[in-house]
Design a protein around this motif. Structure first.
Motif, mmCIF file in Angstrom:
data_model
loop_
_atom_site.group_PDB
_atom_site.id
_atom_site.type_symbol
_atom_site.label_atom_id
_atom_site.label_comp_id
_atom_site.label_asym_id
_atom_site.label_seq_id
_atom_site.Cartn_x
_atom_site.Cartn_y
_atom_site.Cartn_z
ATOM 1 N N ILE A 71 36.705 38.785 45.360
ATOM 2 C CA ILE A 71 36.046 39.946 44.980
ATOM 3 C C ILE A 71 37.006 41.268 45.685
ATOM 4 O O ILE A 71 36.700 42.158 44.714
ATOM 5 C CB ILE A 71 34.755 39.949 46.267
ATOM 6 N N TYR B 101 28.485 34.024 42.574
ATOM 7 C CA TYR B 101 28.592 35.513 43.133
ATOM 8 C C TYR B 101 29.910 36.104 42.663
ATOM 9 O O TYR B 101 29.821 37.284 42.282
ATOM 10 C CB TYR B 101 28.822 35.221 44.633
ATOM 11 N N CYS B 102 30.960 35.314 42.517
ATOM 12 C CA CYS B 102 32.280 35.883 41.772
ATOM 13 C C CYS B 102 32.076 36.071 40.371
ATOM 14 O O CYS B 102 32.327 36.932 39.856
ATOM 15 C CB CYS B 102 33.388 35.082 42.266
ATOM 16 N N ASP C 220 30.539 39.058 39.461
ATOM 17 C CA ASP C 220 30.867 40.522 39.647
ATOM 18 C C ASP C 220 31.233 41.459 38.575
ATOM 19 O O ASP C 220 31.058 42.596 39.116
ATOM 20 C CB ASP C 220 32.110 40.193 40.778
#
Length: 507
Positions: free
Chosen positions: A272, A352-353, A356
């Motif tokens: 991130i 989640y990544c 992004d």
């Protein structure tokens, strides 16, 4: 400085920062486990999560402010920048004062509401000591940090954090040798935090002409409630599991969770952070480039995140349990062997990544209000699923809740991007998910079933890590190249062409 040079400098500095953070994240918790045990480690993790509730008061302001600063900085509108900074600084100082009251209340009631084997004043004083670092962040440094990052100079923030981490680790090691006390250890960490705001303030004073008498631009703060959903979702993503485990499972299992998340979170933070080094430049381009050019850039952005996420988390799934076994070898007061939990959390953080770039695009164009509903739904799903499963599956149940919630939000952001921002075909996102899953699964399968290796020390783990990485990287690279050869060739061609132009350009 050109966008390309800033991007490279930001990425390099953030990688160094994350490596330092990872090293610190391994050293300090290991010291806590070795000298104080799993329950103290769980207690510290639990207190940190409760103190982080203050982030809800921010209401998603950081993302909203950065979006406003992108435009003002791009136009060199110093009056606008000063007005925004004045308003933001005032707001964060109010949060800091509220936080003082909250920390005091938490210190008074926490010892009564959480099952523990520690004395009242032991916990009371520890909470106040840990609270100092977060207070310093809101009261002294967060405003300057947002300004510097929005101006595409995230490397300054990274350097300040690197200095803090190095000094902090050195002081912690010295303190534990002189007098092993968890209170002293955390006090040193809190006090050394002042390094960051000092560096930020000096840099801003030298490089920006902030008019501290300018009228506050409170218009820049109005969208903060539109960003509240995003802030709430991130908070729940970061804190829900520990809070639920604290109340329904116990502090020892909180320690197990925190040790695994120390590793998984380090990888997620690294990816991130690399993405974050690109975001300010990407956000600047969104306001000035044509949609076709932005779509091409987004293709490169998404593909890059997919590739590094697949490699990183495929390796993590293979290597994390052997590493934790070595890391906690002398710790016998909790069961740290949790392969199913580790795999689910690796997949959850990978999702989640992967999402992004989609979230970053929505934020960069100021679509906070429009996407807030996705964040609210993610928060509710995480809470409901985690609470439903924790009684039956324990730590695995909260991991499943995290995975389900984040998968939902990733899907909704992909659909939103297609319909409202870039008109990007949804099959591109589905293709990316499919290629990521296939290449990661094949890589993990090959290593686990074709390489028999006994990990009995850090050295043998390191050798195993090199072998696993050497196997996974080419597998992932080949599969992605076959699936995206046109995009990869176009990126290489464009980059090389730009390099030639840059080299032949004058001042």
């Amino acid at each position: 400085m050109s966008n390309k040079k800033l991007t490279v400098l930001n990425i390099v500095s953030v990688i160094v920062l994350q490596l330092c953070t990872i090293a610190s994240g391994f050293i300090i918790p290991r010291i806590v486990l070795k000298y104080f045990g799993s329950e103290v480690n769980g207690l510290v993790s639990s207190i940190n999560q409760f103190l982080n509730y203050v982030q809800l008061l921010e209401g998603g302001l950081s993302g909203v402010v950065m979006a406003a600063l992108y435009k003002a900085l791009a136009k060199n509108d110093n009056n606008k920048v000063s007005a925004i900074i004045r308003a933001v600084d005032s707001f964060f100082k109010k949060i800091a004062l509220i936080y003082i009251v909250y920390a005091l209340v938490l210190a008074i009631i926490y010892p009564f509401i959480v099952k523990n084997n520690f004395g009242y004043w032991y916990i009371f004083s520890l909470i106040l000591i840990i609270a100092i670092s977060l207070f310093n962040q809101y009261f002294f440094s967060l405003t300057y940090r947002l300004l510097i990052t929005s101006d595409r100079r995230g490397f300054v923030v990274s350097i300040a954090q690197i200095v803090f981490i190095i000094v902090n680790v050195m002081l912690v090691i010295i303190s534990i040798k002189i007098y092993p006390s968890i209170h002293l250890l955390k006090a040193i960490s809190s006090i050394s935090f002042i390094i960051q705001p000092v560096i930020f303030k000096l840099y801003v004073k030298k490089h920006y002409c902030i008019d501290y008498t300018a009228e506050k631009d409170n218009e820049a703060l109005k969208q903060r409630w539109d960003g509240f959903g995003q802030n709430l979702a991130y908070f729940i993503h970061s804190n829900t599991d520990v809070i639920i485990l604290t109340f329904f499972v116990g502090l020892s299992m909180v320690s197990v969770y925190s040790v695994y998340l120390m590793v998984i979170g380090a990888i997620q933070s690294l990816l991130i952070a690399v993405s974050g080094a690109i975001k300010p430049i990407y956000g600047n381009m969104l306001s000035s480039y044509k949609k076709d050019e932005i779509n091409k850039m987004f293709d490169y952005y998404e593909l890059g995140m997919n590739i590094i996420t697949t490699i990183a988390f495929a390796c993590c799934i293979i290597l994390i349990v052997p590493f934790i076994n070595q890391y906690t070898k002398s710790v016998v007061d909790a069961d740290y062997k949790q392969p199913i939990f580790a795999t689910i959390m690796c997949i959850a953080e990978a999702v989640y990544c992967l999402r992004d770039p989609f979230v970053a695009t929505a934020y960069s164009v100021g679509h906070f209000k429009q996407t807030a509903k996705f964040a609210y739904c993610e928060a509710v799903i995480n809470l409901v699923v985690s609470l439903s499963l924790v009684f039956f599956l324990g730590i695995i149940g909260v991991a499943i809740g995290t995975l389900v919630a984040m998968s939902f939000r990733a899907t909704m952001h992909a659909i939103y991007l297609k319909k409202n921002i870039l008109n990007r075909p949804i099959y591109k996102w589905l293709k990316g998910i499919f290629v990521t899953f296939i290449s990661g699964t094949i890589g993990v399968f090959v290593v686990k079933h074709c390489i028999n290796y006994n990990v009995d020390s850090y050295l043998t783990w390191f050798i195993y890590a090199l072998v696993a990485t050497a196997v996974i990287v080419p597998i992932v690279a080949v599969i992605f190249f076959v699936a995206y050869y046109k995009t990869i060739i176009a990126f290489i061609t464009t980059y090389l062409k730009k390099e030639t132009v840059d080299e032949n350009s004058g001042c």
